[in-house]
Design a protein around this motif. Structure first.
Motif, mmCIF file in Angstrom:
data_model
loop_
_atom_site.group_PDB
_atom_site.id
_atom_site.type_symbol
_atom_site.label_atom_id
_atom_site.label_comp_id
_atom_site.label_asym_id
_atom_site.label_seq_id
_atom_site.Cartn_x
_atom_site.Cartn_y
_atom_site.Cartn_z
ATOM 1 N N ILE A 1 57.247 133.397 45.676
ATOM 2 C CA ILE A 1 56.027 133.987 46.236
ATOM 3 C C ILE A 1 56.461 135.200 47.046
ATOM 4 O O ILE A 1 57.249 135.069 47.986
ATOM 5 C CB ILE A 1 55.298 132.987 47.155
ATOM 6 C CG1 ILE A 1 55.062 131.646 46.442
ATOM 7 C CG2 ILE A 1 53.994 133.596 47.669
ATOM 8 C CD1 ILE A 1 53.992 131.611 45.422
ATOM 9 N N LYS B 1 54.997 126.460 43.611
ATOM 10 C CA LYS B 1 55.577 127.550 42.821
ATOM 11 C C LYS B 1 55.753 127.099 41.375
ATOM 12 O O LYS B 1 56.867 126.984 40.881
ATOM 13 C CB LYS B 1 56.913 127.975 43.441
ATOM 14 C CG LYS B 1 56.744 128.636 44.805
ATOM 15 C CD LYS B 1 58.044 128.954 45.482
ATOM 16 C CE LYS B 1 58.667 127.743 46.125
ATOM 17 N NZ LYS B 1 58.085 127.392 47.425
ATOM 18 N N PRO B 2 54.636 126.812 40.697
ATOM 19 C CA PRO B 2 54.754 126.287 39.340
ATOM 20 C C PRO B 2 55.262 127.329 38.350
ATOM 21 O O PRO B 2 55.087 128.526 38.550
ATOM 22 C CB PRO B 2 53.317 125.887 38.993
ATOM 23 C CG PRO B 2 52.465 126.742 39.860
ATOM 24 C CD PRO B 2 53.236 126.969 41.126
ATOM 25 N N THR B 3 55.907 126.815 37.315
ATOM 26 C CA THR B 3 56.317 127.648 36.186
ATOM 27 C C THR B 3 55.184 127.612 35.171
ATOM 28 O O THR B 3 54.474 126.623 35.051
ATOM 29 C CB THR B 3 57.605 127.054 35.582
ATOM 30 O OG1 THR B 3 58.668 127.318 36.491
ATOM 31 C CG2 THR B 3 57.938 127.684 34.239
ATOM 32 N N LEU C 1 48.465 128.242 40.284
ATOM 33 C CA LEU C 1 48.484 128.477 38.836
ATOM 34 C C LEU C 1 47.071 128.195 38.333
ATOM 35 O O LEU C 1 46.757 127.081 37.929
ATOM 36 C CB LEU C 1 49.511 127.599 38.132
ATOM 37 C CG LEU C 1 50.078 128.139 36.803
ATOM 38 C CD1 LEU C 1 51.253 127.316 36.333
ATOM 39 C CD2 LEU C 1 49.045 128.277 35.721
ATOM 40 N N TRP D 1 62.127 129.299 37.648
ATOM 41 C CA TRP D 1 61.523 129.056 38.952
ATOM 42 C C TRP D 1 60.516 130.160 39.227
ATOM 43 O O TRP D 1 60.417 131.127 38.461
ATOM 44 C CB TRP D 1 62.575 128.994 40.065
ATOM 45 C CG TRP D 1 63.332 130.254 40.284
ATOM 46 C CD1 TRP D 1 62.997 131.280 41.113
ATOM 47 C CD2 TRP D 1 64.568 130.627 39.656
ATOM 48 N NE1 TRP D 1 63.957 132.266 41.040
ATOM 49 C CE2 TRP D 1 64.921 131.896 40.163
ATOM 50 C CE3 TRP D 1 65.409 130.019 38.737
ATOM 51 C CZ2 TRP D 1 66.081 132.565 39.767
ATOM 52 C CZ3 TRP D 1 66.559 130.680 38.331
ATOM 53 C CH2 TRP D 1 66.891 131.940 38.848
ATOM 54 N N ALA D 2 59.772 129.993 40.280
ATOM 55 C CA ALA D 2 58.853 131.037 40.694
ATOM 56 C C ALA D 2 59.107 131.345 42.156
ATOM 57 O O ALA D 2 59.660 130.531 42.887
ATOM 58 C CB ALA D 2 57.411 130.582 40.480
ATOM 59 N N ARG E 1 62.898 121.308 37.696
ATOM 60 C CA ARG E 1 62.088 122.422 37.215
ATOM 61 C C ARG E 1 62.201 122.539 35.704
ATOM 62 O O ARG E 1 63.151 122.064 35.098
ATOM 63 C CB ARG E 1 62.549 123.728 37.862
ATOM 64 C CG ARG E 1 62.390 123.738 39.379
ATOM 65 C CD ARG E 1 62.259 125.137 39.905
ATOM 66 N NE ARG E 1 61.134 125.809 39.325
ATOM 67 C CZ ARG E 1 59.927 125.911 39.901
ATOM 68 N NH1 ARG E 1 59.708 125.386 41.073
ATOM 69 N NH2 ARG E 1 58.952 126.552 39.309
ATOM 70 N N ARG F 1 52.672 135.222 42.868
ATOM 71 C CA ARG F 1 53.709 134.354 42.293
ATOM 72 C C ARG F 1 54.328 135.076 41.101
ATOM 73 O O ARG F 1 53.627 135.549 40.215
ATOM 74 C CB ARG F 1 53.090 133.037 41.823
ATOM 75 C CG ARG F 1 54.075 132.080 41.151
ATOM 76 C CD ARG F 1 53.404 130.757 40.745
ATOM 77 N NE ARG F 1 52.262 130.962 39.871
ATOM 78 C CZ ARG F 1 52.352 131.149 38.556
ATOM 79 N NH1 ARG F 1 53.526 131.154 37.974
ATOM 80 N NH2 ARG F 1 51.277 131.340 37.834
ATOM 81 N N LEU F 2 55.660 135.161 41.118
ATOM 82 C CA LEU F 2 56.426 135.770 40.021
ATOM 83 C C LEU F 2 57.396 134.730 39.482
ATOM 84 O O LEU F 2 57.849 133.865 40.222
ATOM 85 C CB LEU F 2 57.220 136.969 40.526
ATOM 86 C CG LEU F 2 56.439 138.217 40.905
ATOM 87 C CD1 LEU F 2 57.384 139.228 41.520
ATOM 88 C CD2 LEU F 2 55.754 138.814 39.683
ATOM 89 N N LEU G 1 52.953 121.909 31.630
ATOM 90 C CA LEU G 1 52.378 123.080 32.294
ATOM 91 C C LEU G 1 50.915 122.791 32.587
ATOM 92 O O LEU G 1 50.126 122.580 31.677
ATOM 93 C CB LEU G 1 52.520 124.304 31.396
ATOM 94 C CG LEU G 1 53.965 124.591 30.961
ATOM 95 C CD1 LEU G 1 54.008 125.683 29.917
ATOM 96 C CD2 LEU G 1 54.829 124.962 32.157
#
Lengths: 495, 386
Positions: B305, B273-275, A101, B302-303, A458, B221-222, A95
């Motif tokens: 937008i 779309k990072p976690t 982010l 996942w994320a 992912r 982002r969710l 992360l």
């Protein structure tokens, strides 16, 4: 020891070598390895294709730990050198702050053992997660006793729990020949090595040793099926003609209780890819590999990829010297800025498809087994359903109308076909079918496999039980501000 | 130059539903996307359908959408996995229960069939729930569907009726001549159009801005997670413990919720779309709700937008100038409202009167909004939970 934390993932040769070198340079080094694994994580076929036969002796965690750790002398050297060693610990995510982010500037790894998960901050990361088997399917591949060569090698030499007495090895590259040798050394009979090519692919000296030990080589042959009810009791093998096509009526049965798939090896790309490292297709390095320079630097600063995770091919599996040298160089490079000069090693010129073992195997298996063979065990998707983009089986037959791609290029996107068919969406996270599926799409589309857009990786890169991944109780601030659909009670903690 | 009656920008569920309804009327429609069909928010969504009681201007759309959902599979010819098992909000403490009572009163004031239920009835609907449940709010109406298959179903149905969907072709701007749209400028040249629909999700304000129209939408982002499949546990669409949760047709438990982060997007690239570490909290909250799932593997996170308007409601605008321009956003309610929104967008794009009242969803409602509204609210990239 200085406070700069270097984390090395994977305690194979390259990982241990990098950890030792980093420790020598006075970094604060942590080495993480997912072995010894519990049978529950092995049963999800990660990191290897262990298959459905996991001997009961694997449940004795104490004895297993003694064997696995005892088999790794370098790991003990790391402990002596002051490296913090975390075994039975998997890394399920990297992360990192980055585009979209921004709430944290801390780089950290998500770690888990069988019980819980936690985060480990780092300054530099060396990924040495090794390689796994390229698995292609045939009728009966779901039977207990069918497994990948890397899994067989690990069970044999590290866990001492293969659980078979008579094996057939599919593939005569160095992976297959080395495994056959290990099987013999462990007192397991090798009934046959099966190879689709007209001659043995691997090292002649290894081959000669096996021939001397009485191992039968079935070249110009392909597996028709693994036979058995509760577990494998034989394989049926079929001869191939000069065009590589099955010769009708040539089937013969070979008794065995173990079938090892040694068709190819692919680097374990998932953590590097999940981190966002750029990847490139290089057939000479095992397919999709992270872009790295000769110090193992990836496209992302502070992330290095070394060992077989950075590239592996059947020809190179017997040669660990270059891997060790790069692993050492990665540790040496830590602390020096990446700078603008970073240039990844360029992909070697693609080998002609015909000379490519996985493709030859695919063509032979297709010619013999056809399109009705299951490609994705988890979601029960056949090869034919996959390339026709058929809707998944949980839908009613009346709902499974074939709809096809929207755009002709859809079939060049593994993510798109995955969404349509669910191939690769099950509990093995696509490890058993991803490479087979890519080869199949390339074959069906008549395009090189490197031009198939691979599926994304992912977090979590290991399937973990919810109880392990669930965090400890959240802080009062997080509870107070945990929003429901854009309705935070107060602005506050990110969680 | 290619020419169409309507060019739709954005092949998400809104654009495809609009494209379907336009193609069904025999008009020539082209749908453009910078990426692939339904690749962004539309396939990363929960797939809930609600009566939208908390947002009164959306109630008429939601009512029509709810009716259309019941026959959508037959109409489109492809399965959406529509599960009309109602909507459930679960209270784990008295504070939440009191909150639900206020929500119930609000919904009932709009004649929506929602009612408070006791803990026993909640657990009849979802037997696997923790015994910490104290009550809930329930409506038999609404439900959930597979967002990815729904989006794809609209895409196939649109294609079957002659609509053209062009992937990997980002729109760069709107061509206007004498105060009327005449086409769309793309990375592959200009496409002519009598009408243009911008329903490009988070990219919508960027495209509208290029012809001087301010559309107040900001993207966030969710994050979402999914488990391995388990045998059927419940069929309702549930909101509980800070999560939205449903069981998919395949059996996986899909859940999302928690902190959001505001982000910026551009017209041509796929946003990152990072976690994040939030997944740990989401998993813990799910287990608090459904403790029996503890040994079920988490398979993917996942994320997505998603764009949000200042009042969280849809935007449906037929521009006064230039003529022939429609702007639409579902503000995060796209899957549930798609059948109705697509129909209305189609009507507006073909110059017809809307069959559902949507006047209150136009941009007029933002006339008094400060031009700095997003920064005043700290709805800007890098901020979170604001």
């Amino acid at each position: 020891m200085n406070s700069h934390r270097v984390v090395v993932i994977g305690a194979g040769l390259a990982g241990c070598c990098a950890a030792l070198e980093a420790a020598k340079r006075d970094f604060n080094v942590t080495l993480i390895d997912e072995h010894p694994q519990a049978p529950s994580s092995m049963s999800l076929d990660a990191p290897y294709f262990y298959g459905a036969r996991l001997p009961a002796t694997l449940s004795d965690a104490g004895a297993v730990a003694d064997r696995v750790l005892g088999a790794n002398a370098l790991l003990l050297d790391c402990l002596d050198a002051g490296v913090e060693v975390l075994t039975n610990t998997c890394v399920w995510a990297n992360l990192m702050p980055g585009p979209n982010l921004l709430y944290t500037d801390e780089k950290r790894l998500g770690l888990a053992d069988g019980e819980r998960s936690w985060f480990l901050p780092y300054d530099d990361l060396i990924i040495a997660t090794g390689a796994r088997d390229l698995v292609l399917s045939f009728p009966g591949w779901q039977l207990p006793g069918v497994l990948g060569a890397q899994a067989a090698g690990a069970l044999l030499t590290r866990y001492q729990a293969l659980g078979g007495t008579k094996a057939v090895v599919l593939g005569s590259g160095n992976v297959g020949l080395r495994l056959a040798r290990q099987l013999l050394d462990a007192g397991i009979e090798v009934a046959a090595v099966v190879e689709v090519a007209a001659s043995v692919r691997g090292d002649p000296a290894l081959q000669a040793g096996l021939v001397a030990a009485g191992v039968a080589f079935h070249t110009s042959s392909v597996i028709d099926s693994a036979i058995g009810e509760q577990q494998v009791r034989a394989v049926r093998v079929c001869a191939l003609d000069q065009q590589g096509l099955p010769v009708p009526g040539s089937e013969e049965c070979i008794d065995c209780d173990t079938v090892c798939i040694a068709i190819g090896v692919v680097p374990n790309l998932e953590l590097a890819a999940q981190s966002g490292c750029k990847a490139t297709y290089d057939a000479a390095r095992g397919g999709w590999v992270p872009e790295t320079d000769d110090c193992g630097r990836s496209s992302l600063e502070h992330i290095y990829v070394v060992g077989e995770a950075a590239g592996v091919c059947d020809k190179g599996v017997l040669d660990s010297v270059q891997h060790l040298e790069r692993a050492r160089r990665a540790a040496v490079a830590i602390g020096t800025p990446q700078g603008a000069e970073w240039k990844p090693t360029t992909a070697s010129a693609a080998a002609p498809l015909a000379a490519d073992a996985p493709n030859e195997w695919l063509r032979a298996l297709l010619a013999q087994g056809g399109l009705s063979v299951v490609l994705c065990q988890c979601e029960e998707v056949t090869r034919g359903e996959y390339i026709a983009l058929e809707a998944p089986r949980y839908l009613q037959p009346s709902e499974r109308r074939r709809a096809g791609p929207i755009d002709a290029s859809n079939r060049a996107s593994q993510d798109f076909v995955k969404r349509m068919t669910r191939c690769g969406m099950g509990h093995c996270q696509g490890r058993r079918c991803r490479d087979h599926a890519a080869l199949l799409l390339a074959h069906a589309n008549g395009q090189p496999v490197g031009s198939i857009v691979p599926g994304s990786f992912r977090a979590p890169v290991r399937p973990l039980p919810l109880s392990a991944i669930a965090g400890p109780d959240e802080s009062e601030a997080v509870s107070r501000t945990w929003p429901i659909w854009f309705q935070p009670l107060n602005e506050g903690e990110m969680g | 130059m290619e020419n169409y009656d309507v060019v739709v920008i954005g092949a998400g569920v809104l654009g495809l539903s609009a494209g379907y309804s336009i193609a069904r009327q025999g008009a020539r429609v082209l749908i453009l996307d910078k990426g692939r069909v339904g690749y962004e928010a539309s396939s990363r969504a929960m797939g809930f359908q609600s009566l939208r009681g908390e947002n009164p201007p959306e109630i008429p759309l939601a009512a029509v959408a709810n009716d259309l959902w019941h026959t959508l599979d037959e109409e489109l010819g492809y399965p959406t996995e529509w599960t009309p098992s109602g909507r459930l909000w679960v209270a784990l403490n008295d504070e939440e229960l009191a909150d639900f009572r206020r929500t119930a009163a609000l919904w009932q004031s709009h004649q929506l069939p929602v009612r408070m239920i006791d803990a026993a009835e909640v657990r009849e609907l979802v037997p696997a729930l923790t015994d910490r449940v104290v009550g809930g709010l329930f409506t038999e109406r609404g439900g959930h569907a597979n967002p990815q298959r729904t989006t794809q179903a609209f895409g196939w149905a649109c294609r079957d009726r002659g609509g053209i969907i062009r992937e990997l072709t980002p729109a760069l701007g709107i061509e206007v001549r004498q105060d009327r749209v005449v086409g769309v400028r793309t990375t592959a040249g200009i496409v002519g159009a009598k009408s243009v629909v911008i329903c490009a999700g988070p990219q919508t304000p960027l495209l509208a801005k290029s012809i001087g129209i301010d559309v107040p939408l900001v993207a966030a982002r969710l994050e979402a997670c999914i488990t391995a499949p388990v045998p059927p546990l419940f069929s309702t669409a549930m909101v509980a413990n800070g999560l939205s949760v449903r069981q998919t047709g395949r059996g996986n438990i899909l859940f999302c919720g928690g902190p959001h982060e505001w982000v910026d997007v551009d017209l041509t690239s796929e946003p990152a779309k990072p976690t994040s570490a939030i997944v740990q909290g989401e998993a813990r909250r799910l287990l608090e709700l459904l403790p029996n799932l503890k040994s079920v593997p988490l398979l993917r996170t996942w994320a997505g937008i998603v764009e949000v308007s200042p009042d969280h409601a849809c935007i449906l605008e037929r521009a006064k100038a230039p003529e022939g321009l429609i702007i639409a956003s579902a503000s995060g309610h796209g899957i549930g409202l798609a059948p109705a929104l697509g129909r209305v967008i189609g009507e507006l794009a073909l110059g017809a009167a809307p069959s559902i009242p949507v006047e209150s969803l136009s941009l007029d409602r933002f006339a008094s909004l400060s031009s700095d509204w997003a920064s005043e609210r700290r709805w800007v990239a890098g901020e979170y939970n604001t």
